[in-house]
Enzyme design. Structure first.
Site, PDB file in Angstrom:
ATOM      1  N   GLU A 156      -0.667   6.645   0.338  1.00 36.80           N
ATOM      2  CA  GLU A 156       0.358   6.167   1.727  1.00 36.80           C
ATOM      3  C   GLU A 156       0.989   6.075   2.494  1.00 36.80           C
ATOM      4  O   GLU A 156       1.045   7.211   2.752  1.00 36.80           O
ATOM      5  CB  GLU A 156       1.584   5.038   0.435  1.00 36.80           C
ATOM      6  CG  GLU A 156       2.118   4.399   1.112  1.00 36.80           C
ATOM      7  CD  GLU A 156       3.142   4.558   2.492  1.00 36.80           C
ATOM      8  OE1 GLU A 156       3.719   6.154   2.564  1.00 36.80           O
ATOM      9  OE2 GLU A 156       3.102   4.048   3.305  1.00 36.80           O
ATOM     10  N   HIS A 231       6.138  -4.793   3.293  1.00 33.02           N
ATOM     11  CA  HIS A 231       6.304  -3.110   2.200  1.00 33.02           C
ATOM     12  C   HIS A 231       8.034  -3.256   3.228  1.00 33.02           C
ATOM     13  O   HIS A 231       8.576  -2.992   1.859  1.00 33.02           O
ATOM     14  CB  HIS A 231       5.810  -2.234   3.450  1.00 33.02           C
ATOM     15  CG  HIS A 231       4.487  -2.735   2.466  1.00 33.02           C
ATOM     16  ND1 HIS A 231       3.296  -1.449   1.739  1.00 33.02           N
ATOM     17  CD2 HIS A 231       3.845  -2.361   3.028  1.00 33.02           C
ATOM     18  CE1 HIS A 231       2.496  -2.051   1.972  1.00 33.02           C
ATOM     19  NE2 HIS A 231       1.989  -2.444   2.610  1.00 33.02           N
TER      20      HIS A 231
HETATM   21  O1  RIB Z   1       2.156   1.947   3.414  1.00 34.76           O
HETATM   22  C1  RIB Z   1       3.252   0.688   4.014  1.00 34.76           C
HETATM   23  C2  RIB Z   1       4.163   1.768   5.112  1.00 34.76           C
HETATM   24  O2  RIB Z   1       3.243   1.885   5.977  1.00 34.76           O
HETATM   25  C3  RIB Z   1       4.829   0.673   5.789  1.00 34.76           C
HETATM   26  O3  RIB Z   1       5.737   0.921   6.341  1.00 34.76           O
HETATM   27  C4  RIB Z   1       3.875   0.166   7.047  1.00 34.76           C
HETATM   28  O4  RIB Z   1       5.088   0.114   8.765  1.00 34.76           O
HETATM   29  C5  RIB Z   1       3.431   1.339   7.438  1.00 34.76           C
HETATM   30  O5  RIB Z   1       4.131   1.882   8.213  1.00 34.76           O
END
Ligand code: RIB
Ligand code: CA
Length: 310
Positions: A156, A231
């Site tokens: 992520e 998110h």
């Molecule tokens: O993966 C999602 C995250 O990465 C969120 O915080 C978005 O703003 C990016 O920073």
């Protein structure tokens, strides 16, 4: 609440949500979605548009070890889509986000630290004062995933952008709440939410509507979905309304070396049949589910309900 962020379209909606519903004691910025100059400019502009006076401190311009990357292809070159920002009427309160985080942790009772960008500032704060975890009332991150990643098959973005910082955070906080992709991909804001915000017509809700225009377009192009995962706003809502989320506590570690898995949060979901617990101590409460419709309504209501101060 103190939010460390890299605005960022979803960071912006998270900030507006917190400005409306939390006692927001400060904002710190970090390099992430876009460079530190843009993330900091954006935080100042968001507060100015919303009419909210809040301390804002600039943080790290690059990761601890990893090369500087960005997510401008998702958030646009400035980090806030194609939103026209006003000329700024103020500057940051300091360039020492780490010092501000530590000062607030020492002086604010029951401070809840919420990190929704790469965790560089948090890691630097831990390096400067390893007792930080004991000084906080709570620590919630938007980051990681027990399942698939977004920036790679396994990672992520917030963890991937500074994996060494993320590893320090997971290794040194005895417990944190992990609002990862497993749950944020279930909380989607789409055209109906955008239209509700635009109809409200306040400066904050018009800003959020413009950001959702961008987020919905990107979500449709990249994920083929009608709604966009906001998110960071889900992470803020997990602090404000934990009753709307469900999770389990597991040991979580960050992979640093695998050519295919660097930046992966390895969530150990094995349970010892003899005592029904994990094989090693859990260090994260990992959220897997939410009452998504209610979370979405709470986010939209918060943004619409944000009135200009003074
Ligand atoms: O993966 C999602 C995250 O990465 C969120 O915080 C978005 O703003 C990016 O920073
Ligand atoms: Ca973010």
């Amino acid at each position: 609440m103190l939010i460390d962020c890299d605005p960022g379209v979803d960071d912006a909606i998270a900030l507006l949500t917190a400005m409306s519903r939390a006692d927001l004691v400060g904002i710190t910025t970090v390099n992430g979605n876009v460079g530190i100059e843009h993330t900091t400019h954006n935080a100042l502009a968001i507060a100015q548009i919303a009419g909210v006076e809040v301390p804002i401190h600039r943080g790290a311009a690059r990761p601890l070890v990893a090369p500087t990357m960005d997510a401008a292809h998702i958030h646009g070159a400035t980090g806030l889509g194609s939103i026209e920002l006003p000329a700024l009427s103020r500057d940051v309160d300091s360039d020492d986000a780490v010092g501000f985080i530590l000062d607030m942790a020492r002086s604010v009772d029951n401070l809840h630290l919420v990190a929704v960008g790469p965790f560089t500032n948090i890691a630097l704060a831990l390096r400067r004062d390893p007792t930080l975890p004991q000084r906080l009332g709570g620590f919630t991150i938007m980051g990681g995933a027990a399942g698939p990643g977004n920036v790679t098959a396994t990672a992520e973005f917030n963890v991937w952008a500074d994996p060494e910082a993320a590893a320090m955070v997971f290794n040194e906080f005895p417990m944190l709440t992990m609002v990862g992709l497993d749950v944020t991909h279930k909380v989607l804001l789409g055209p109906a939410e955008r239209d509700r915000m635009r109809a409200a017509g306040t400066p904050a809700s018009l800003l959020a509507a413009g950001l959702l225009d961008h987020a919905v377009t990107v979500a449709s192009e990249i994920r083929g979905c009608a709604g966009a995962p906001i998110h960071d706003a889900s992470a803020v809502m997990a602090v404000l309304r934990p009753d709307l989320f469900q999770g389990r506590s597991h040991p979580v570690s960050v992979e640093l070396h695998g050519p295919l898995t660097r930046g992966m949060t390895v969530v150990d979901q094995r349970v010892d049949g003899r005592n029904g617990t994990n094989e090693s101590p859990a260090n994260a409460h990992v959220l897997f589910d939410a009452q998504a419709d209610q979370v979405v309504t709470e986010i939209v209501d918060a943004v619409i309900g944000l009135q200009v101060q003074g």
